[in-house]
Write a protein that holds these residues in place. Structure first.
Motif, PDB file in Angstrom:
ATOM      1  N   UNK A 383       0.829  -1.206   0.000  1.00 33.28           N
ATOM      2  CA  UNK A 383       0.000   0.000   0.000  1.00 33.28           C
ATOM      3  C   UNK A 383       0.863   1.255   0.000  1.00 33.28           C
ATOM      4  N   UNK A 384       1.988   1.231   0.698  1.00 33.27           N
ATOM      5  CA  UNK A 384       2.893   2.374   0.713  1.00 33.27           C
ATOM      6  C   UNK A 384       3.353   2.716  -0.702  1.00 33.27           C
ATOM      7  N   UNK A 385       3.642   1.689  -1.502  1.00 30.22           N
ATOM      8  CA  UNK A 385       4.036   1.910  -2.901  1.00 30.22           C
ATOM      9  C   UNK A 385       2.870   2.467  -3.714  1.00 30.22           C
ATOM     10  N   UNK A 386       1.654   1.970  -3.449  1.00 28.00           N
ATOM     11  CA  UNK A 386       0.472   2.480  -4.157  1.00 28.00           C
ATOM     12  C   UNK A 386       0.206   3.942  -3.810  1.00 28.00           C
ATOM     13  N   UNK A 387       0.435   4.303  -2.555  1.00 24.42           N
ATOM     14  CA  UNK A 387       0.232   5.697  -2.136  1.00 24.42           C
ATOM     15  C   UNK A 387       1.151   6.652  -2.904  1.00 24.42           C
ATOM     16  N   UNK A 388       2.353   6.203  -3.168  1.00 24.82           N
ATOM     17  CA  UNK A 388       3.293   7.027  -3.924  1.00 24.82           C
ATOM     18  C   UNK A 388       2.895   7.105  -5.392  1.00 24.82           C
ATOM     19  N   UNK A 389       2.320   6.012  -5.913  1.00 23.26           N
ATOM     20  CA  UNK A 389       1.915   5.981  -7.317  1.00 23.26           C
ATOM     21  C   UNK A 389       0.610   6.740  -7.548  1.00 23.26           C
ATOM     22  N   UNK A 392      -3.344  11.000  -4.881  1.00 25.52           N
ATOM     23  CA  UNK A 392      -4.633  11.641  -4.652  1.00 25.52           C
ATOM     24  C   UNK A 392      -5.684  10.674  -4.093  1.00 25.52           C
ATOM     25  N   UNK A 393      -5.306   9.404  -3.949  1.00 28.11           N
ATOM     26  CA  UNK A 393      -6.229   8.389  -3.437  1.00 28.11           C
ATOM     27  C   UNK A 393      -5.983   8.176  -1.950  1.00 28.11           C
ATOM     28  N   UNK A 394      -7.052   8.061  -1.189  1.00 27.84           N
ATOM     29  CA  UNK A 394      -6.988   7.820   0.249  1.00 27.84           C
ATOM     30  C   UNK A 394      -6.967   6.313   0.502  1.00 27.84           C
ATOM     31  N   UNK A 395      -5.864   5.797   1.035  1.00 23.51           N
ATOM     32  CA  UNK A 395      -5.754   4.369   1.337  1.00 23.51           C
ATOM     33  C   UNK A 395      -6.004   4.158   2.826  1.00 23.51           C
ATOM     34  N   UNK A 396      -7.007   3.336   3.144  1.00 21.82           N
ATOM     35  CA  UNK A 396      -7.447   3.125   4.525  1.00 21.82           C
ATOM     36  C   UNK A 396      -7.285   1.654   4.899  1.00 21.82           C
ATOM     37  N   UNK A 397      -6.522   1.399   5.964  1.00 26.09           N
ATOM     38  CA  UNK A 397      -6.361   0.035   6.455  1.00 26.09           C
ATOM     39  C   UNK A 397      -7.291  -0.257   7.610  1.00 26.09           C
ATOM     40  N   UNK A 398      -7.986  -1.390   7.534  1.00 20.58           N
ATOM     41  CA  UNK A 398      -8.863  -1.825   8.624  1.00 20.58           C
ATOM     42  C   UNK A 398      -8.307  -3.113   9.211  1.00 20.58           C
ATOM     43  N   UNK A 399      -7.959  -3.074  10.486  1.00 16.55           N
ATOM     44  CA  UNK A 399      -7.495  -4.266  11.191  1.00 16.55           C
ATOM     45  C   UNK A 399      -8.712  -5.042  11.679  1.00 16.55           C
ATOM     46  N   UNK A 400      -8.759  -6.318  11.361  1.00 16.23           N
ATOM     47  CA  UNK A 400      -9.934  -7.142  11.667  1.00 16.23           C
ATOM     48  C   UNK A 400      -9.876  -7.761  13.055  1.00 16.23           C
ATOM     49  N   UNK A 463      -7.273  -3.410 -10.197  1.00 18.13           N
ATOM     50  CA  UNK A 463      -7.199  -2.303  -9.252  1.00 18.13           C
ATOM     51  C   UNK A 463      -6.450  -1.122  -9.866  1.00 18.13           C
ATOM     52  N   UNK A 464      -5.345  -1.392 -10.547  1.00 20.81           N
ATOM     53  CA  UNK A 464      -4.581  -0.311 -11.176  1.00 20.81           C
ATOM     54  C   UNK A 464      -5.397   0.382 -12.266  1.00 20.81           C
ATOM     55  N   UNK A 465      -6.172  -0.388 -13.012  1.00 21.54           N
ATOM     56  CA  UNK A 465      -7.018   0.227 -14.057  1.00 21.54           C
ATOM     57  C   UNK A 465      -8.036   1.170 -13.428  1.00 21.54           C
ATOM     58  N   UNK A 466      -8.611   0.743 -12.305  1.00 20.44           N
ATOM     59  CA  UNK A 466      -9.593   1.585 -11.623  1.00 20.44           C
ATOM     60  C   UNK A 466      -8.935   2.856 -11.095  1.00 20.44           C
ATOM     61  N   UNK A 467      -7.778   2.704 -10.447  1.00 15.91           N
ATOM     62  CA  UNK A 467      -7.110   3.855  -9.838  1.00 15.91           C
ATOM     63  C   UNK A 467      -6.651   4.865 -10.893  1.00 15.91           C
TER      64      UNK A 467
END
Length: 470
Positions: A383-389, A392-400, A463-467
């Motif tokens: 996710x850290x790599x996706x945040x850099x790529x 403008x997208x908000x990445x939210x982690x949910x611990x179950x 996922x990359x196509x959507x983002x």
């Protein structure tokens, strides 16, 4: 430690000398416990709970339905394993949660059959890579290879039954631990052979006579095995195979991608209904088919068609309400639907919900648990790599999980950004409401709190196509 454990359990075992009784004891020690309890299951229902004492030991007194024995499952979250208990048994288990299956060892009266079962389980796991390499072989050669693996296990089985007094029920379980993994590999062969040798999947293989002779020995109604993993896994693969062949032969226009189509899954329900009469197994196979289908296809018309067929074929299915809830939750997560208002806790111990978390921003929700440390490190790094790529997208982690203190320790240890991490207040509600079938699942939400896609995965090209389109 071993002497102390035996001393801890010695007193109750004195009363187990009468072999005619249907009473037995199962206890043990959990090294590096992850929870305070051990839960005992019969079939898929919890029947007892033991609290670990100060030395991480537990004990169950078990009343059996038959002195010949019953198959149980014991669970220390998040791991579980089978144990077979006969009348008069006093079985001890010792297990280290850092390496649960590999460290599990049994002692005491009744230990030998259970050590045999766990050994067969581990052998089956170890053989998977080897068997995978066999799938490219011709069917006759494949048969010889896996029958050679089975023959070595049968030698151990013969030694067991000669040297131990096993009930018929115990022999049945021990034999099943060898037979059904072998049968499963045979059922899986046509699919894997086509996939690995680039044969079009709509083509049916020319399988030699005798390859499926084992099917003559399959008992579709063995109540004692209904919830035994090797048996149940075989049944799933077996009905997959039968349904696919039926679908290709009878639904020619749909044969490409048949194994993902609604008519394929309806064929599967019909075959299960025709062949399986044992209520527990049939209900559980129907449930498994429903879950597999609904995570393949999110078309509402098809989903309703499947649900109606499910209810017609099995009017009294034990899991009917659960499957109807799954259908509703899948429908609520369809493209364009509003994100559900599920309760969460932020890193400041303040209660919030999913709607507020996703407010006014394109958001990707991903999931992790501190019980699976390897996965949590992997997904948070990814996710850290996706945040850099996609800044403008908000990445939210949910611990179950639901343990705030351990969650905060994990956030600190992994160096995660606290403002992007949330804890589930009710793991079951989150898992059901968001239909989490995999920790690699992600949900993409637009800046109006509408779902774009609730059924894609963290490492999927989709996922990359959507983002990129946001």
């Amino acid at each position: 430690m071993r002497k102390l454990l035996i001393a801890f359990l010695a007193i109750p075992f004195v009363s187990c000398n009468d072999s005619k009784q249907k009473t037995a004891y199962f206890g043990g020690e959990i090294i590096n416990p992850r929870d305070s309890i051990v839960v005992l299951y019969k079939d898929d229902e919890p029947v007892d709970t033991a609290i670990l004492n100060s030395q991480n030991r537990f004990l169950f007194k078990i009343r059996l339905s038959d002195k010949g024995g019953d198959l149980f499952k014991f669970r220390h979250f998040p791991e579980h394993q089978h144990v077979f208990i006969q009348g008069g048994d006093s079985v001890l288990a010792r297990v280290n949660t850092l390496n649960f299956d590999e460290s599990l060892v049994f002692s005491g009266k009744g230990a030998e059959k259970n050590n045999f079962l766990i050994e067969m389980f581990l052998l089956d796991e170890d053989e998977q890579e080897l068997i995978f390499s066999y799938y490219t072989l011709k069917p006759e050669v494949f048969s010889r290879k896996i029958d050679s693996l089975r023959a070595m296990k049968m030698e151990q089985y013969e030694y067991l039954i000669v040297n131990q007094r096993l009930s018929d029920a115990a022999r049945n379980i021990a034999r099943a631990s060898i037979d059904y993994p072998n049968y499963k590999s045979r059922e899986f062969y046509p699919y894997m052979h086509k996939r690995l040798t680039n044969i079009p999947r709509e083509n049916l293989l020319d399988i030699p006579e005798g390859f499926f002779d084992f099917r003559k020995n399959v008992n579709y109604n063995d109540e004692a095995l209904s919830f035994y993993k090797p048996y149940f896994d075989f049944m799933v693969t077996h009905f997959n195979s039968l349904a696919y062949v039926k679908c290709v032969k009878e639904c020619r226009k749909h044969q490409i991608g048949a194994e993902k189509s609604v008519h394929y899954y309806i064929h599967k329900l019909e075959l299960i209904d025709r062949k399986v009469k044992e209520k527990g197994l049939k209900d559980y196979l129907f449930r498994n088919t429903a879950y597999t289908y609904y995570f393949e296809d999110q078309d509402d018309t098809n989903n309703l068609l499947f649900l109606e067929k499910f209810k017609v074929l099995d009017k009294s299915n034990k899991y009917r309400d659960e499957v109807e809830t799954l259908y509703t939750n899948i429908r609520n997560l369809s493209q364009g639907s509003e994100v559900p208002r599920l309760e969460l806790l932020d890193a400041g111990s303040k209660q919030t919900d999913l709607v507020q978390v996703c407010q006014d921003s394109n958001t990707v929700i991903y999931f992790w648990t501190f019980y699976q440390k390897g996965h949590s490190k992997y997904i948070n790094k990814y996710v850290l790599a996706l945040e850099q790529e996609y800044p403008k997208v908000n990445f939210v982690g949910i611990c179950l999980n639901e343990d705030y203190d351990e969650w905060m320790q994990t956030i600190s240890f992994q160096g995660l950004r606290r403002e992007h991490q949330y804890l589930s207040l009710n793991q079951e509600n989150i898992s059901r409401g968001l239909t989490i079938n995999s920790l690699n699942k992600v949900i993409v939400i637009d800046n109006h709190n509408h779902i774009i896609n609730a059924f894609t995965y963290i490492n999927s090209p989709e996922l990359h196509r959507i983002l990129r389109s946001l």
